[in-house]
Design a protein around this motif. Structure first.
Motif, PDB file in Angstrom:
ATOM      1  N   GLY A  64       0.797  -1.211   0.000  1.00 25.40           N
ATOM      2  CA  GLY A  64       0.000   0.000   0.000  1.00 25.40           C
ATOM      3  C   GLY A  64       0.833   1.266   0.000  1.00 25.40           C
ATOM      4  N   VAL A 116      -7.953   3.330  -3.495  1.00 23.71           N
ATOM      5  CA  VAL A 116      -8.190   3.195  -2.058  1.00 23.71           C
ATOM      6  C   VAL A 116      -7.088   2.290  -1.534  1.00 23.71           C
ATOM      7  N   THR A 117      -6.211   2.837  -0.692  1.00 25.76           N
ATOM      8  CA  THR A 117      -5.031   2.098  -0.268  1.00 25.76           C
ATOM      9  C   THR A 117      -4.939   2.049   1.249  1.00 25.76           C
ATOM     10  N   THR A 118      -4.574   0.902   1.758  1.00 27.81           N
ATOM     11  CA  THR A 118      -4.375   0.711   3.192  1.00 27.81           C
ATOM     12  C   THR A 118      -2.917   0.347   3.417  1.00 27.81           C
ATOM     13  N   ARG A 126      -2.199   1.284  11.085  1.00 26.62           N
ATOM     14  CA  ARG A 126      -2.800   1.104   9.762  1.00 26.62           C
ATOM     15  C   ARG A 126      -3.712   2.275   9.447  1.00 26.62           C
ATOM     16  N   GLU A 127      -3.652   2.720   8.194  1.00 27.58           N
ATOM     17  CA  GLU A 127      -4.470   3.853   7.790  1.00 27.58           C
ATOM     18  C   GLU A 127      -4.924   3.659   6.349  1.00 27.58           C
ATOM     19  N   ARG A 128      -6.082   4.241   6.046  1.00 30.88           N
ATOM     20  CA  ARG A 128      -6.646   4.140   4.703  1.00 30.88           C
ATOM     21  C   ARG A 128      -6.639   5.521   4.077  1.00 30.88           C
ATOM     22  N   THR A 129      -6.293   5.544   2.770  1.00 29.86           N
ATOM     23  CA  THR A 129      -6.264   6.802   2.041  1.00 29.86           C
ATOM     24  C   THR A 129      -6.960   6.592   0.705  1.00 29.86           C
ATOM     25  N   VAL A 149      -7.570   2.646  10.667  1.00 26.48           N
ATOM     26  CA  VAL A 149      -8.369   1.426  10.565  1.00 26.48           C
ATOM     27  C   VAL A 149      -7.784   0.380  11.497  1.00 26.48           C
ATOM     28  N   THR A 157      -4.039  -2.292  -2.012  1.00 26.30           N
ATOM     29  CA  THR A 157      -4.556  -1.172  -2.794  1.00 26.30           C
ATOM     30  C   THR A 157      -5.593  -1.682  -3.781  1.00 26.30           C
TER      31      THR A 157
END
Length: 647
Positions: A64, A116-118, A126-129, A149, A157
């Motif tokens: 990601g 959408v990537t983690t 961990r984070e989502r963008t 998250v 991704t």
């Protein structure tokens, strides 16, 4: 949420997007996932009830993109971190991307794109963008704020493309999956723990390829002694996937593609040249033609490719021919007994297997067509191409290949030559029977049989002679003589040519040839006698009267021309033989006159011995010993001559 802007004109960015190449975009997204150390990549193409593409997504389980890095990833043009790194950070995979332009390719899939990537942030969380862009403003991408998250959310991704681009329908065409398989085949073979799924099916080269082979190739001088040495992997496919020579690292990552640049008709293949040295030259591989070491390496790989397909061709031809033999449609039923037959069959095998896909489906149709090809090759190989074109209506690619085959091989020339030599040997055997056999010679008629046959076999009197006059008067001899000297006589203005007693002379054969190394010519007048007629004073008198008519007529005068007059039969009387064996003249010459005129008495034995001496070398090399039935078959086939039955 923040905006990321690329400092470049929109039209330039859209050129980089290559909107007409959606498959290339999917390929680029998959390579990006593999560079991100993904093990599983899933490509989904949603199709509506009318068969149109609605939506494309590509998901992976790679590492990601952390939110803090997204602006760097999407805001620059060129200068990717991959350009300075040879391998991925953890798995040490070779990296495909390095130009920093790959995300623009997504616009070939849809006008609205979103990632959408983690990923794991710098703090270990961990984070989502989400990153989104639109083709209306290709220089601008929107990057969302990081969304924390839980640890149960998988890293990876997902790229989504909606509002389908104009050419995205190509992703559903037959053969698309095979093309993707061909691109990733070496990587998948070297990394069996990686799976790529396209529209619900896992790409597995081993279930698709028709044949595969691997060869060592000599490394450039700078790489000698290093391990591993370059490896050429050739994979043949059942369908056309586009021919390329892919330059790869040892793990199968494609770093550049070059044209295959070889002829291999009937084969669909991809060639992969795997070498560690390509990674060091990754930035300059597109200019490989300017690197002497790489030129030498790719040339060596192409030479190995040519050898591979020559061998594959040999195997394919052998397999096809065996199938034809099993079906009893192959037109040869025994092994060749002479070199000429072997040469003929070699050309037949090459031509027949080249057009094999165009042969009739029914066994009887194949049998008839193959037999026709054999006859053409045996008797008129120069007329082969027009017949094949008429028979099969070949597509242009196969026409070109067939033309190359017939041009690059000397087989058709060899067949013509060997056919001519074996035909001459057969004719000599037939001539012997006609003039020497006690029973046959009694029935051979000079004018209606022997004469008519020999006017088509003038090589018997010398290879360089060409027929000028057959069974015509001395007036016609004069006319042809003047024409050969480049004059344009009007027949009505020429005076009549008569023998000394005033009679009209009828010449059996008049032959002519240019003298090598000079502007002069040589004419040969042949008077044929039936085999039962012995050459005596009457026969010598006749041929001398022809010579006298020429010598005494000023219309024939030309210092550049020499004349020979022959009277020919099976035997001669003792007086004539004494003249013919005079020590002061060549054997057979019974008189020499001023003005370059010679008169000869020749026997068929002498003439045939001369012919056999000329053909001796070829007879031995061709291992051709004509039997009587071959000789008579030649006379029937070529001259429509049927010997009279013996009493």
């Amino acid at each position: 949420m923040r905006k990321v802007h690329i400092e470049a004109r929109p039209d330039h960015l859209l050129r980089l997007a290559r909107l007409r190449d959606p498959l290339g975009a999917v390929t680029e997204m998959i390579w990006n996932a593999l560079d991100a150390e993904a093990f599983s990549i899933v490509v989904e193409v949603d199709v509506n009830e009318l068969g149109g593409v609605e939506y494309v997504s590509i998901s992976d389980d790679g590492h990601g993109m952390p939110n803090a890095s997204c602006a760097t990833y999407f805001g620059g043009l060129g200068g990717s971190w991959k350009s300075t790194a040879k391998v991925s950070p953890n798995l040490k995979r070779g990296l495909h991307g390095h130009s920093g332009q790959g995300r623009l390719r997504a616009f070939a899939l849809g006008e609205q794109v979103r990632w959408v990537t983690t990923a794991v942030s710098a703090t270990g969380q961990r984070e989502r963008t989400a990153i989104s862009g639109s083709i209306d403003s290709p220089a601008d991408f929107t990057v969302s704020d990081a969304e924390p998250v839980g640890s149960d959310v998988p890293i990876g991704t997902r790229m989504e493309a909606s509002v389908p681009a104009d050419f995205v329908g190509r992703l559903t065409e037959s053969g698309t999956r095979d093309q993707l398989t061909s691109v990733f085949a070496p990587f998948l073979a070297a990394n069996p723990d990686v799976t790529i799924t396209y529209m619900g099916e896992v790409l597995d080269p081993s279930t698709v390829w028709a044949h595969t082979a691997e060869y060592q190739v000599a490394a450039p001088a700078a790489g000698e002694g290093l391990a591993p040495s370059p490896v050429l992997r050739v994979i043949e496919w059942p369908h056309d996937v586009g021919r390329v020579l892919a330059l790869c690292d040892p793990r199968g990552v494609v770093l550049a593609e070059r044209p295959a640049a070889i002829q291999a008709p009937g084969y669909h293949f991809t060639a992969y040249l795997l070498w560690d040295g390509f990674s060091d030259r990754r930035d300059t591989l597109k200019l490989a033609e300017m690197d002497e070491e790489l030129v030498g390496l790719t040339d060596a790989a192409r030479d190995r490719l040519r050898h591979h397909f020559r061998e594959r061709d040999r195997e394919r031809r052998a397999r096809l021919i065996q199938e034809w033999k099993n079906e009893d449609v192959y037109p040869y039923h025994r092994e060749p007994s002479e070199p000429a037959e072997a040469v003929e069959r070699q050309l037949f095998d090459e031509v027949a297997t080249t057009v094999s896909r165009r042969l009739p489906k029914a066994a009887q149709g194949r049998r008839t067509t193959l037999r026709l090809l054999r006859e053409i090759i045996a008797h008129d190989p120069s007329g082969l191409y027009p017949v094949l074109d008429e028979l099969f209506r070949l597509p242009q690619s196969e026409q070109d290949e067939l033309r190359r085959l017939l041009q690059r091989t000397s087989l058709s020339d060899i067949i013509r030559a060997t056919t001519e030599v074996t035909s001459r040997l057969d004719f000599i055997a037939a001539l012997k029977k006609m003039v020497f056999d006690p029973e046959s010679s009694k029935t051979v008629r000079e004018r209606s049989e022997l004469h008519k046959i020999l006017e088509r076999e003038t090589w018997v009197f010398g290879d360089a002679y060409a027929l000028m006059v057959s069974d015509r008067s001395l007036d016609n001899v004069l006319l042809r003589h003047l024409q050969e000297l480049g004059r344009s006589p009007v027949p009505q203005q020429l005076g009549p040519v008569r023998r000394e007693d005033g009679r009209v002379g009828i010449v059996d054969l008049m032959l002519g040839r240019a003298l090598r190394g000079s502007a002069g010519r040589e004419h040969l007048v042949v008077e044929l006698k039936a085999p039962t007629v012995k050459i005596g004073q009457n026969e010598v008198g006749q041929i001398k009267s022809y010579a006298q008519a020429v010598v005494s007529d000023p219309q024939f005068t030309d210092a550049r021309v020499r004349w020979d007059f022959w009277v020919v039969s099976t035997t001669m009387d003792d007086v004539v033989r004494r003249d013919a064996t005079s020590p002061n003249r060549p054997p057979g010459c019974i008189a020499e006159w001023d003005g370059g005129v010679r008169i000869w008495a020749r026997t068929w034995s002498e003439i045939i011995d001369d012919c056999e001496d000329r053909l001796h070398f070829y007879r031995d090399k061709l291992n051709h010993d004509p039997a009587t039935d071959h000789a008579l078959e030649y006379l029937r086939r070529v001259h429509s001559y049927v010997p009279a039955p013996t009493p």
